[in-house]
Enzyme design. Structure first.
Site, short mmCIF file in Angstrom:
data_model
loop_
_atom_site.label_atom_id
_atom_site.label_comp_id
_atom_site.label_asym_id
_atom_site.label_seq_id
_atom_site.Cartn_x
_atom_site.Cartn_y
_atom_site.Cartn_z
N ASP A 22 0.80 -1.23 0.00
CA ASP A 22 0.00 0.00 0.00
C ASP A 22 0.84 1.28 0.00
OD1 ASP A 22 -2.61 -0.94 -0.29
OD2 ASP A 22 -2.78 -1.41 1.84
N ASP A 51 -7.13 -4.65 -4.02
CA ASP A 51 -6.81 -3.30 -3.56
C ASP A 51 -5.60 -2.72 -4.31
OD1 ASP A 51 -7.69 -5.28 -1.73
OD2 ASP A 51 -7.54 -3.90 -0.05
N1 GLY Z 1 -6.84 -1.74 1.43
C1 GLY Z 1 -7.43 -2.23 2.62
C2 GLY Z 1 -8.86 -1.97 2.71
O1 GLY Z 1 -9.52 -1.58 1.76
O2 GLY Z 1 -9.41 -2.15 3.79
#
Ligand code: GLY
Length: 379
Positions: A101, A158
């Site tokens: 992320d 994600d």
């Molecule tokens: N990327 C983690 C979530 O959407 O909770």
């Protein structure tokens, strides 16, 4: 880009902007360069810079600040955003706690700063983060691995929202390797994660030696085979962005397919999504964050399609935003956070269940600014 906003919606947008500006101004004064996540009783008490500098949402507050700076030119937003960016250096230097992320963390902070101010140190931070993301690439499986430790063959939907960091790095350096990785990852996601009806898995575990499918656990959704709505939003917006950056038609076609699935589902609950589109009817659990992220993605698609197609995506985005604002927005300037009723995951009953969550506010602001023609390109 201008959208075809009718007079009624324009009046609504103007009214929301006035409330948004007052709210963000007050929040910026209270929060400054602390890093908020979830408020308790209307107050952001926790500072993620102190409690978890690696937390994946730590870029959303500076992203909100840069959006506000871009649209108002008020220096206080810039000062606060620069302060957060400095504090995030502890994560960049620490490295061990980092994960896939890094796009969410540095596109909204350093890269936004660089795009707006040309700050060289910010550019270096963005490129550093892009190299960390590229370093997670598995060249046999052709995917960017999620998380750390034992998750060796794990891919998650994600990550479609993190790969714009790689497109940015290629644009900047003229080195196509970052884009090769981003496109390989998008193609693997398209093949393994997106289902024929436009719904998506959250997690797909692949054999790290050859990329063959192993299994698809339910992740943050209800169960394996279900349809976690924020995951659908990540895919919708992520494929739309991959189209924007590459002009590969298959990414736009995929974004549209996911969008049609999302619109059909959200229309059944008055344009606020349930946390999972394939879960039992009870309990009713909302995830407003999925809706506002999808709204941004729908507006991105609207910018990529022909005139006769645009209204479908624009109108769906506006319906989601209006329903979210009417039912769930908190405009009290003395309380922190805007969009209530976000939910981290279907089964989570921790601190992120039916709460305002910082990324809900980020996407709401981005969507409103998009409709006003004032959004900063973060992705
Ligand atoms: N990327 C983690 C979530 O959407 O909770």
């Amino acid at each position: 880009m201008s959208y075809s906003i009718n007079e009624v919606n324009k009046a609504w947008l103007d009214a929301v902007w006035i409330k948004l500006e007052a709210k963000m101004s007050a929040e910026c004064d209270r929060i400054g360069d602390r890093i908020p996540y979830i408020p308790e009783n209307g107050v952001y008490e926790e500072d993620k810079a102190e409690t978890d500098i690696y937390w994946w949402t730590n870029g959303f507050w500076p992203g909100m600040l840069w959006q506000m700076y871009h649209s108002t030119h008020d220096e206080k937003y810039k000062t606060a955003a620069e302060g957060v960016e400095l504090r995030l250096d502890k994560a960049l230097e620490g490295y061990d706690g980092l994960h896939h992320d890094v796009g969410f963390m540095w596109l909204h902070s350093a890269v936004a700063n660089y795009r707006l101010t040309g700050n060289e140190k910010a550019k270096t931070r963005g490129l550093h983060a892009a190299n960390l993301l590229a370093g997670r690439y598995n060249p046999r499986g052709k995917f960017i691995r999620a998380w750390n430790n034992d998750c060796i063959g794990w891919t998650i939907v994600d990550c479609m929202m993190n790969i714009p960091l790689l497109y940015w790095a290629s644009d900047l350096t003229h080195d196509p390797r970052f884009t090769y990785i981003a496109k390989d990852h998008a193609d693997t996601t398209l093949a393994q994660t997106v289902r024929p009806d436009g719904s998506c898995n959250h997690i797909v575990i692949l054999n790290p030696e050859n990329g063959e499918f192993v299994e698809a656990p339910g992740g943050q959704g209800y169960a394996s085979g279900s349809s976690w709505s924020r995951g659908q939003a990540w895919a919708l917006y992520g494929f739309a962005l991959s189209y924007t950056h590459t002009k590969e038609e298959r990414y736009l076609a995929t974004a549209k397919k996911i969008a049609h699935y999302f619109i059909a589902n959200v229309a059944t609950t008055d344009y606020v999504p349930l946390v999972d589109f394939r879960a039992p009817a009870e309990p009713v659990i909302w995830d407003t964050t999925a809706g506002v992220c999808a709204a941004c993605g729908l507006l991105e698609i609207a910018e990529s399609v022909g005139e006769l197609e645009k209204p479908l995506y624009e109108n769906a985005a506006i319906s989601i935003l209006k329903a979210t604002e009417r039912r769930f927005c908190n405009w009290n300037v003395n309380e922190d956070s805007i969009v209530a009723n976000g939910t981290g995951s279907y089964h989570g009953r921790n601190g992120d269940f039916a709460k305002p969550i910082i990324y809900g506010d980020y996407f709401f602001i981005e969507a409103i600014l998009r409709l006003r023609g004032q959004a900063l390109l973060i992705w």
